[in-house]
Design an enzyme around this catalytic site. Structure first.
Site, mmCIF file in Angstrom:
data_model
loop_
_atom_site.group_PDB
_atom_site.id
_atom_site.type_symbol
_atom_site.label_atom_id
_atom_site.label_comp_id
_atom_site.label_asym_id
_atom_site.label_seq_id
_atom_site.Cartn_x
_atom_site.Cartn_y
_atom_site.Cartn_z
ATOM 1 N N TYR A 142 0.824 -1.211 0.000
ATOM 2 C CA TYR A 142 0.000 0.000 0.000
ATOM 3 C C TYR A 142 0.859 1.263 0.000
ATOM 4 C CZ TYR A 142 -4.723 -1.828 0.861
ATOM 5 O OH TYR A 142 -5.949 -2.419 0.748
ATOM 6 N N LYS A 187 2.562 -15.443 2.409
ATOM 7 C CA LYS A 187 2.795 -16.160 1.148
ATOM 8 C C LYS A 187 4.293 -16.438 1.108
ATOM 9 C CE LYS A 187 1.269 -17.736 -2.813
ATOM 10 N NZ LYS A 187 0.323 -18.862 -2.924
ATOM 11 N N ASP A 219 -3.630 -18.150 0.325
ATOM 12 C CA ASP A 219 -4.643 -18.800 -0.520
ATOM 13 C C ASP A 219 -5.343 -19.914 0.260
ATOM 14 O OD1 ASP A 219 -2.192 -20.108 -0.511
ATOM 15 O OD2 ASP A 219 -2.249 -20.688 -2.625
ATOM 16 N N ASP A 243 -6.397 -6.856 4.159
ATOM 17 C CA ASP A 243 -7.531 -6.176 3.525
ATOM 18 C C ASP A 243 -8.501 -7.223 2.976
ATOM 19 O OD1 ASP A 243 -9.024 -4.040 2.374
ATOM 20 O OD2 ASP A 243 -8.116 -4.504 0.436
ATOM 21 N N ASP A 247 -12.199 -8.696 4.851
ATOM 22 C CA ASP A 247 -13.504 -8.567 4.187
ATOM 23 C C ASP A 247 -14.181 -9.933 4.092
ATOM 24 O OD1 ASP A 247 -13.443 -5.838 3.774
ATOM 25 O OD2 ASP A 247 -14.028 -5.982 1.670
#
Ligand code: IPM
Ligand code: MG
Length: 368
Positions: A142, A187, A219, A243, A247
């Protein structure tokens, strides 16, 4: 206690839900003998309309001088179809996080039993799910260098050990007060920054021997969240994975309108409902104020007003139990944003009493 509290209603339903949150703050101040000094500022699309900037300097100053601030929502459909617009509401939020050093975004996810029929998952998968996501908020992709080259574009993802350690400490401490289980989502099979996260958190685990640390690739985590959300206690992850995962996590309980969040750093903290600006509902008095009121409870925790926070949570639970909820929770409830707020305030003032719901419905309560 005397505290300075910033109020940033923002866009869409933000002002309506923040109004209810402020009513709760006023009631707590009165009941417990505190003084809350409020200052209100514009942020988001409304700030762009009024000043040309999504985060005017005056608003930033209000937040800097506050002990905590309540944030409604940002976003307006007029910006949705133009991701290239030079000035966008989201820039206000990102600048707030970075300027105030709000490096930890905390999102508790609770599956309320009475609302499980609204979950997109089967009831038996979700029942009992109760976890909290610690998302790093001021680093990673970000905020890395970004730009265009002749051939394409780039967004750099960087993390320092110190940035990882400060949020990891908060997540470990949270785990100690919960089920003592920490899941680091990364990851690390591909990304160097993820390998640094794993190394750093692995090393810190020695200082928290009671906490069991697990590692999950993002994942796989996205899949596990749907298959078995009950397995999680404290989730720790970097900015972008957080993020996405938060959600995903927010909808599994079927109660998006109930979920609060906190973004904290070194001094002030920002407290905001996780639902967005919900423009379709603006001005209709149907938005659910509970996520904001539970954000007020997190704000009170931040101010070390622990009993006050418990009181607010009890009031919310009572309103859920009594079916005093907005239409997103019960289509035929017939109660508006303000009525639900009044009911919660009434409970804080008068406690549980027979007929409270009827009194509120009839407008007979002493506080409305
Ligand atoms: C969030 C939002 C923001 C983010 C946007 C509005 C920039 O999605 O708070 O999760 O990506 O952090
Ligand atoms: Mg998001």
């Amino acid at each position: 206690m005397k505290k300075k509290i910033g109020i940033l209603p923002g866009d869409g339903i933000g002002p309506e839900v923040v109004r209810e949150g402020k009513k709760v703050l006023d009631t707590i101040a009165e009941k417990y003998g505190h003084t809350f000094e409020y200052e209100t500022g514009d942020v988001g699309a409304v700030a762009i309309d009024n000043t040309g900037s999504p985060l005017p300097d005056e608003t930033l100053a209000i937040c800097e001088n506050s002990d905590a601030f309540l944030f409604g929502a940002i976003g307006d459909p007029k910006y949705d179809n133009d991701p290239t617009a030079k000035v966008r509401p989201e820039q206000g939020l990102l600048k707030l996080r970075k300027s105030l050093g709000l490096y930890a975004n905390i999102r508790p996810v609770t599956a309320y039993e009475s609302l499980l029929h609204m979950s997109p998952l089967k009831k038996d998968r979700v029942i009992g799910a109760d976890f909290v996501v610690y998302r790093e908020l001021t680093g990673g992709i970000y905020f890395g260098e970004k730009g265009r080259t002749k051939e394409g574009a780039f967004d750099h993802c960087t993390y320092s050990i110190a940035e990882i350690e400060r949020i990891a400490h908060l997540a470990f401490k949270a785990a100690l007060n919960r089920k003592k289980q920490l899941t680091l989502i990364d990851k690390a099979n591909v990304l160097e920054t993820s390998r640094l996260w794993r190394e750093t958190v692995g090393r810190m685990a020695h200082d928290y021997p009671e906490v069991v640390v697990e590692n999950l690739f993002v994942d796989n985590a996205a899949m596990q969240m749907i298959q078995n959300p009950k397995q999680f206690d404290v989730i720790l992850t970097e900015n972008m994975f957080g993020d996405i995962i938060s959600d995903e996590a927010s909808v599994i309980g079927g109660s998006l309108g109930l979920l609060p969040s906190a973004s904290i750093g070194n001094k002030t903290g920002m407290f905001e409902p996780i639902h967005g600006s919900y423009p379709q509902a603006t001005g209709k008095n149907i938005a659910n104020p509970i996520a904001t009121i539970l954000s007020v409870a997190m704000l009170l925790d931040h101010l070390d007003m622990i009993d006050e926070a418990i009181d607010v949570r009890q009031a919310v639970n009572y309103s859920l139990k009594m079916g005093m909820v907005t239409p997103d929770i019960s289509a035929d409830s017939g109660y508006g944003t303000d009525r639900v707020g009044d009911f919660i305030v009434n409970y804080l003032v008068e406690g549980e009493e027979e007929g409270t719901r009827e009194n509120i419905s009839l407008g007979l309560s002493t506080i409305i």
